[in-house]
Write a protein that holds these residues in place. Structure first.
Motif, PDB file in Angstrom:
ATOM      1  N   GLU A 213       0.853  -1.176   0.000  1.00 42.64           N
ATOM      2  CA  GLU A 213       0.000   0.000   0.000  1.00 42.64           C
ATOM      3  C   GLU A 213       0.896   1.236   0.000  1.00 42.64           C
ATOM      4  O   GLU A 213       2.104   1.149   0.261  1.00 42.64           O
ATOM      5  N   GLU A 214       0.322   2.379  -0.306  1.00 44.39           N
ATOM      6  CA  GLU A 214       1.084   3.615  -0.216  1.00 44.39           C
ATOM      7  C   GLU A 214       1.518   3.793   1.240  1.00 44.39           C
ATOM      8  O   GLU A 214       0.726   3.664   2.162  1.00 44.39           O
ATOM      9  N   GLY A 215       2.794   4.077   1.439  1.00 34.59           N
ATOM     10  CA  GLY A 215       3.321   4.154   2.794  1.00 34.59           C
ATOM     11  C   GLY A 215       3.781   2.797   3.287  1.00 34.59           C
ATOM     12  O   GLY A 215       3.660   2.473   4.459  1.00 34.59           O
ATOM     13  N   ILE A 216       4.342   1.984   2.378  1.00 33.09           N
ATOM     14  CA  ILE A 216       4.740   0.623   2.729  1.00 33.09           C
ATOM     15  C   ILE A 216       5.848   0.598   3.786  1.00 33.09           C
ATOM     16  O   ILE A 216       5.896  -0.307   4.618  1.00 33.09           O
ATOM     17  N   ALA A 217       6.733   1.593   3.806  1.00 36.95           N
ATOM     18  CA  ALA A 217       7.805   1.639   4.810  1.00 36.95           C
ATOM     19  C   ALA A 217       7.215   1.803   6.206  1.00 36.95           C
ATOM     20  O   ALA A 217       7.654   1.173   7.168  1.00 36.95           O
ATOM     21  N   LYS A 218       6.197   2.647   6.314  1.00 35.37           N
ATOM     22  CA  LYS A 218       5.502   2.833   7.595  1.00 35.37           C
ATOM     23  C   LYS A 218       4.798   1.550   8.005  1.00 35.37           C
ATOM     24  O   LYS A 218       4.817   1.153   9.178  1.00 35.37           O
TER      25      LYS A 218
ATOM     26  N   ARG B 190       3.458   8.188  14.527  1.00 37.39           N
ATOM     27  CA  ARG B 190       2.688   9.412  14.374  1.00 37.39           C
ATOM     28  C   ARG B 190       2.863  10.045  12.997  1.00 37.39           C
ATOM     29  O   ARG B 190       2.018  10.794  12.520  1.00 37.39           O
ATOM     30  N   GLY B 191       3.960   9.725  12.355  1.00 37.91           N
ATOM     31  CA  GLY B 191       4.202  10.284  11.031  1.00 37.91           C
ATOM     32  C   GLY B 191       5.531   9.833  10.469  1.00 37.91           C
ATOM     33  O   GLY B 191       6.395   9.338  11.194  1.00 37.91           O
ATOM     34  N   MET B 192       5.674   9.985   9.158  1.00 36.66           N
ATOM     35  CA  MET B 192       6.924   9.617   8.498  1.00 36.66           C
ATOM     36  C   MET B 192       7.077  10.449   7.239  1.00 36.66           C
ATOM     37  O   MET B 192       6.121  10.647   6.487  1.00 36.66           O
TER      38      MET B 192
ATOM     39  N   THR C 211      17.890  13.592  -0.387  1.00 39.43           N
ATOM     40  CA  THR C 211      18.944  13.137   0.529  1.00 39.43           C
ATOM     41  C   THR C 211      18.760  11.693   0.970  1.00 39.43           C
ATOM     42  O   THR C 211      19.706  11.066   1.449  1.00 39.43           O
ATOM     43  N   GLY C 212      17.534  11.168   0.842  1.00 33.65           N
ATOM     44  CA  GLY C 212      17.267   9.819   1.315  1.00 33.65           C
ATOM     45  C   GLY C 212      17.116   9.716   2.812  1.00 33.65           C
ATOM     46  O   GLY C 212      17.133   8.615   3.367  1.00 33.65           O
ATOM     47  N   VAL C 213      16.945  10.868   3.497  1.00 32.19           N
ATOM     48  CA  VAL C 213      16.761  10.863   4.955  1.00 32.19           C
ATOM     49  C   VAL C 213      15.286  10.639   5.279  1.00 32.19           C
ATOM     50  O   VAL C 213      14.421  11.367   4.806  1.00 32.19           O
ATOM     51  N   CYS C 214      15.026   9.630   6.091  1.00 29.91           N
ATOM     52  CA  CYS C 214      13.666   9.327   6.545  1.00 29.91           C
ATOM     53  C   CYS C 214      13.535   9.764   7.996  1.00 29.91           C
ATOM     54  O   CYS C 214      14.313   9.348   8.857  1.00 29.91           O
ATOM     55  N   LYS C 215      12.551  10.612   8.278  1.00 33.13           N
ATOM     56  CA  LYS C 215      12.236  11.008   9.644  1.00 33.13           C
ATOM     57  C   LYS C 215      10.974  10.271  10.063  1.00 33.13           C
ATOM     58  O   LYS C 215       9.947  10.384   9.408  1.00 33.13           O
ATOM     59  N   VAL C 216      11.080   9.514  11.150  1.00 30.17           N
ATOM     60  CA  VAL C 216       9.926   8.752  11.626  1.00 30.17           C
ATOM     61  C   VAL C 216       9.624   9.181  13.062  1.00 30.17           C
ATOM     62  O   VAL C 216      10.511   9.217  13.913  1.00 30.17           O
ATOM     63  N   ASP C 217       8.373   9.546  13.301  1.00 31.17           N
ATOM     64  CA  ASP C 217       7.944  10.086  14.583  1.00 31.17           C
ATOM     65  C   ASP C 217       7.128   9.033  15.333  1.00 31.17           C
ATOM     66  O   ASP C 217       6.079   8.587  14.861  1.00 31.17           O
ATOM     67  N   PHE C 218       7.624   8.615  16.510  1.00 31.59           N
ATOM     68  CA  PHE C 218       6.960   7.614  17.327  1.00 31.59           C
ATOM     69  C   PHE C 218       6.273   8.264  18.527  1.00 31.59           C
ATOM     70  O   PHE C 218       6.667   9.347  18.983  1.00 31.59           O
TER      71      PHE C 218
END
Length: 339
Positions: free
Chosen positions: A81-86, A118-120, A126-133
């Motif tokens: 689904e869209e957002g597969i990494a999340k 909470r968000g990603m 840059t390929g930087v992923c910010k993931v908010d828990f």
């Protein structure tokens, strides 16, 4: 008849002109291939993704831990689904259903129960992923749990080609230091998975795949980072550590049988020619033995770019020339473990 053909041709040209005009308008080509669509593709996964034969499922690598505290990569098919990494991270959050599905493997989740993502966001440049828990992510019990949590999140997300680094946020804020003192003050790359500190003096580190078991029914390959005195990581040193076997204090074992030694390795045109010797040819003239040897070698060499295949030699001879009648998979394995 000729006049009718001319009229039909004129009508066809007019129809094409109308379609082109419509596509150039608000709902046409621009709408189909908009900048927003490109961003969604990057943010959700990667430029390329592998779909399985089961329609709508993606082969995704998730990280769990075993009873000895080693991180273990496991390929699992999850709905695309869209957002597969999340979604991949959601499939690693502790829950009764997840523990039940992992029960036969002897593995357990690394993200504490009740944690919410909470968000990603992923920066396509840059390929930087910010993931908010949510704050529940801090509900672990030890420094080793903290290390596995951080590295497991980083390694899982960087399995996606679009993600190169990961920054962890908690409740929308950066968390420069976690509660047991591990610093996470910026984007993090893959580094030191299952580090074995066998010496304070080292010049480089290599990743080697040994084996572990969670119970009598399930065993798996485990990536282990080993410090070495080599000036820089290299193929021969990695294979040398593999054939040497795991450190004595680690609850791991090698899939390379005793009596099998490494004579050398040469890389040509993306193929690693690994030369072995055996105490007794008769003792290893079995397909499953070569499958185990070739997979452990292949996984270890997968840490080096541009190696696509592994060909095993026996004292400089091909298997056929050495009188060994077995076939094995020469391709670098795509996954260490599956369930």
């Amino acid at each position: 008849m000729e006049n009718i053909k001319k009229i039909l041709l004129i009508l066809l040209i007019l129809a094409i002109g109308i379609n082109i005009s419509a596509c150039n308008g608000k709902g046409g080509f621009k709408g189909l291939f908009s900048k927003d669509d490109d961003i969604e593709i990057i943010r959700s996964d990667s430029e390329e993704y592998d779909m399985t034969k089961d329609e709508g499922l993606r082969e995704t690598v998730l990280y769990f831990k075993n009873a000895e505290g080693f991180l273990v990569p496991v390929m699992k098919k999850i709905p695309w689904e869209e957002g597969i990494a999340k979604l991949a991270l959601k499939n690693m959050i502790d829950s009764p259903s997840l523990r039940e599905s992992l029960n036969q493997t002897g593995l357990v989740p690394i993200i504490p129960a009740g944690t919410e993502i909470r968000g990603m966001t992923i920066d396509g440049e840059t390929g930087v992923c910010k993931v908010d828990f949510s704050k529940e992510i801090l509900n672990y019990e030890s420094e080793k749990d903290e290390e596995n949590l951080i590295k497991g999140v980083v390694y899982t997300l960087t399995e996606f080609p679009a993600i190169k680094e990961v920054q962890i946020l908690i409740e929308g804020n950066s968390a420069p230091v976690f509660k047991y003192g591990i610093q996470v003050n910026g984007p993090m790359r893959r580094e030191d998975i299952n580090l074995v500190k066998n010496s304070e003096e080292y010049r480089s580190k290599v990743v080697v795949y040994f084996k572990g078991s969670g119970n009598e029914e399930f065993e798996y390959f485990i990536p282990v980072t080993i410090p070495t005195l080599a000036p820089m990581p290299n193929v021969f040193t990695a294979l040398e550590e593999l054939f040497k076997g795991p450190p004595a204090e680690a609850s791991l074992y090698s899939s390379v049988p005793q009596g099998v030694t490494l004579e050398g390795v040469e890389i040509r045109n993306g193929i690693a020619y690994v030369d072995l010797s055996f105490n007794s040819i008769d003792s290893i003239n079995e397909k499953y033995i070569f499958d185990e040897i070739s997979k452990s070698i292949g996984l270890t060499l997968s840490e080096f770019e541009k190696i696509e295949k592994v060909e095993l030699l026996v004292e400089g001879k091909t298997l056929e020339e050495a009188g060994i009648q077995v076939d094995y998979n020469e391709t670098i394995p795509a996954f260490a473990n599956e369930y």
